[in-house]
Enzyme design. Structure first.
Site, PDB file in Angstrom:
ATOM      1  N   SER A 190      56.536  62.386 -27.213  1.00 14.44           N
ATOM      2  CA  SER A 190      55.319  62.137 -26.451  1.00 14.44           C
ATOM      3  C   SER A 190      54.473  61.097 -27.187  1.00 14.44           C
ATOM      4  CB  SER A 190      54.544  63.443 -26.226  1.00 14.44           C
ATOM      5  OG  SER A 190      53.416  63.235 -25.419  1.00 14.44           O
ATOM      6  N   THR A 191      53.291  61.475 -27.665  1.00 12.41           N
ATOM      7  CA  THR A 191      52.403  60.528 -28.342  1.00 12.41           C
ATOM      8  C   THR A 191      53.094  59.887 -29.547  1.00 12.41           C
ATOM      9  OG1 THR A 191      50.532  61.913 -27.709  1.00 12.41           O
ATOM     10  CG2 THR A 191      50.128  60.246 -29.385  1.00 12.41           C
ATOM     11  N   HIS A 217      57.058  61.502 -22.503  1.00  7.19           N
ATOM     12  CA  HIS A 217      55.922  61.758 -21.616  1.00  7.19           C
ATOM     13  C   HIS A 217      55.286  60.416 -21.257  1.00  7.19           C
ATOM     14  CE1 HIS A 217      55.349  66.062 -23.442  1.00  7.19           C
ATOM     15  NE2 HIS A 217      56.417  65.964 -22.658  1.00  7.19           N
ATOM     16  N   MET A 310      52.050  65.480 -28.984  1.00  7.18           N
ATOM     17  CA  MET A 310      51.128  66.607 -28.903  1.00  7.18           C
ATOM     18  C   MET A 310      51.776  67.792 -28.201  1.00  7.18           C
ATOM     19  SD  MET A 310      47.460  64.883 -27.898  1.00  7.18           S
ATOM     20  CE  MET A 310      46.717  66.519 -27.802  1.00  7.18           C
ATOM     21  N   ASP A 313      55.959  70.994 -26.005  1.00  9.90           N
ATOM     22  CA  ASP A 313      57.048  70.757 -25.062  1.00  9.90           C
ATOM     23  C   ASP A 313      58.334  70.488 -25.836  1.00  9.90           C
ATOM     24  OD1 ASP A 313      58.370  70.346 -22.647  1.00  9.90           O
ATOM     25  OD2 ASP A 313      57.908  68.203 -22.621  1.00  9.90           O
TER      26      ASP A 313
END
Length: 371
Positions: A190-191, A217, A310, A313
């Site tokens: 993600s991030t 993401h 973050m 997941d």
């Protein structure tokens, strides 16, 4: 004292709106606002903010140029605001390549289903970035060689990345392969994921022996541009996954934004199934969904890697994979932009290795050579 934030946007209305949201959180403090990139560069040097929110299109100096200047002079975590368009996707990816760490849609209604949720998400993103210290962008000695001449040339900024401050304990380095045989590589992130995926995938050879499923993401407008950009840089083939794609060795399939990517039986290596997924899912695409589907198809012949991001997941999907005999690795804390997703699988005892980003491609290649 709260995390000090500099808000940069040419719209006075948006500057006020973001400032109001930031100051609603007692852990955050707006220490200044700027109306263009040149002001942002000067104020970053003078005020020493811990996080900067940055617009892309501005007069005098645009946001991408400002990011590049700030990261070269006074490196600071930067959160970009972007439009969910094809041009906005390209510009946001350019900003991430220049050194920005994260992005959010500029229209808050695109962030979440309601105002309160959008406000909380923005505050959480700023706090997550504010807790990370970063140094100057550096060009590593391991910068990959240029991609195949038949592909679109990549941006020269792609090799630049932000190095997070080292944590007290560095991840382990896999010195020898386990001897297990693999047929599939999964990577969820993600991030900080776009830069992390780029660093890993550009080091894989064209004859990499397994298919790769990528879950990042990212909004629907961004994944076609991101897949195309990776394909132009990498020796392996990278594409946005489509329903019915037959998995092929040496090819990576990026889950389309706004959808869920699953693996089903079909062909020699499996087949991709793309579904809308339920409306109550927090992530589209979701690492958990893809990992869980792979646990039922490829099981012990799967290697799964959880990178910076973050939240948690991927934890439950990784748990299912591990129960099926798969190998699970996580990125180490020191090299993560946000140590959330990797920490979740590590703290749960699911991952067998915590590996620094710079060492991840080498470790994957060593392990995959036995597949």
């Amino acid at each position: 004292m709260g995390i000090k934030v500099l808000v940069v946007d040419d719209s006075s209305f948006f500057r006020r709106r973001v400032s109001e949201i930031v100051t609603k959180d007692p852990e955050l403090e707006v220490i200044g606002t700027a109306s263009n990139g040149l002001e942002a560069v000067k104020m970053a040097a003078e005020l020493k903010p811990q996080v900067i929110t940055m617009d892309i299109e501005m007069p005098v100096m645009d946001g991408i140029s400002a990011v590049r200047e700030i990261m070269g002079k006074t490196p600071t975590p930067i959160l970009m605001f972007s439009s969910l368009t094809q041009d906005g996707a390209k510009a946001t990816l350019d900003a991430l390549e220049a050194g920005a760490l994260d992005f959010l849609p500029k229209r808050f209604e695109d962030i979440a289903t309601n105002k309160d949720e959008a406000i909380l998400l923005l505050q959480q993103r700023i706090k997550a970035l504010g807790r990370r210290r970063i140094y100057r962008p550096v060009t590593r000695s391991t910068t990959p060689t240029p991609a195949k001449s038949t592909k679109t040339p990549a941006s020269p900024q792609l090799a630049r990345s932000v190095t997070p401050a080292p944590a007290p304990v560095r991840g382990t380095v896999v010195k020898r392969a386990s001897g297990k045989k693999y047929k599939l590589l999964l990577i969820g992130t993600s991030t900080g994921g776009p830069v992390a995926l780029q660093k890993i995938l550009t080091q894989l050879p064209a004859n990499y022996p397994h298919p790769i499923l990528l879950i990042q993401h990212m909004p629907a407008a961004f994944t076609p541009a991101f897949a195309s950009r990776l394909n132009g840089l990498c020796k392996i083939q990278v594409k946005e996954a489509q329903n019915g794609d037959q998995l092929r060795p040496g090819s990576a399939y990026l889950a389309p934004g706004g959808m869920q990517m699953m693996l089903e039986r079909g062909g020699a290596h499996g087949r991709i199934k793309i579904v809308a997924g339920s409306a109550d899912m927090n992530y589209k695409p979701s690492v958990d969904i893809t990992f869980a589907s792979a646990s039922k198809i490829s099981g012990r012949e799967t290697m799964a890697v959880v990178l910076t991001g973050m939240g948690a997941d991927g934890r439950e999907g990784a748990r299912m994979l591990k129960s099926a005999g798969a190998t699970i690795w996580a990125q180490d804390e020191a090299s993560c932009i946000v140590y959330g997703m990797p920490q979740a699988v590590t703290a749960a005892g699911i991952s067998s290795q915590s590996i620094a980003l710079d060492d991840m491609a080498e470790a994957i290649l060593r392990e995959s050579s036995h597949g």
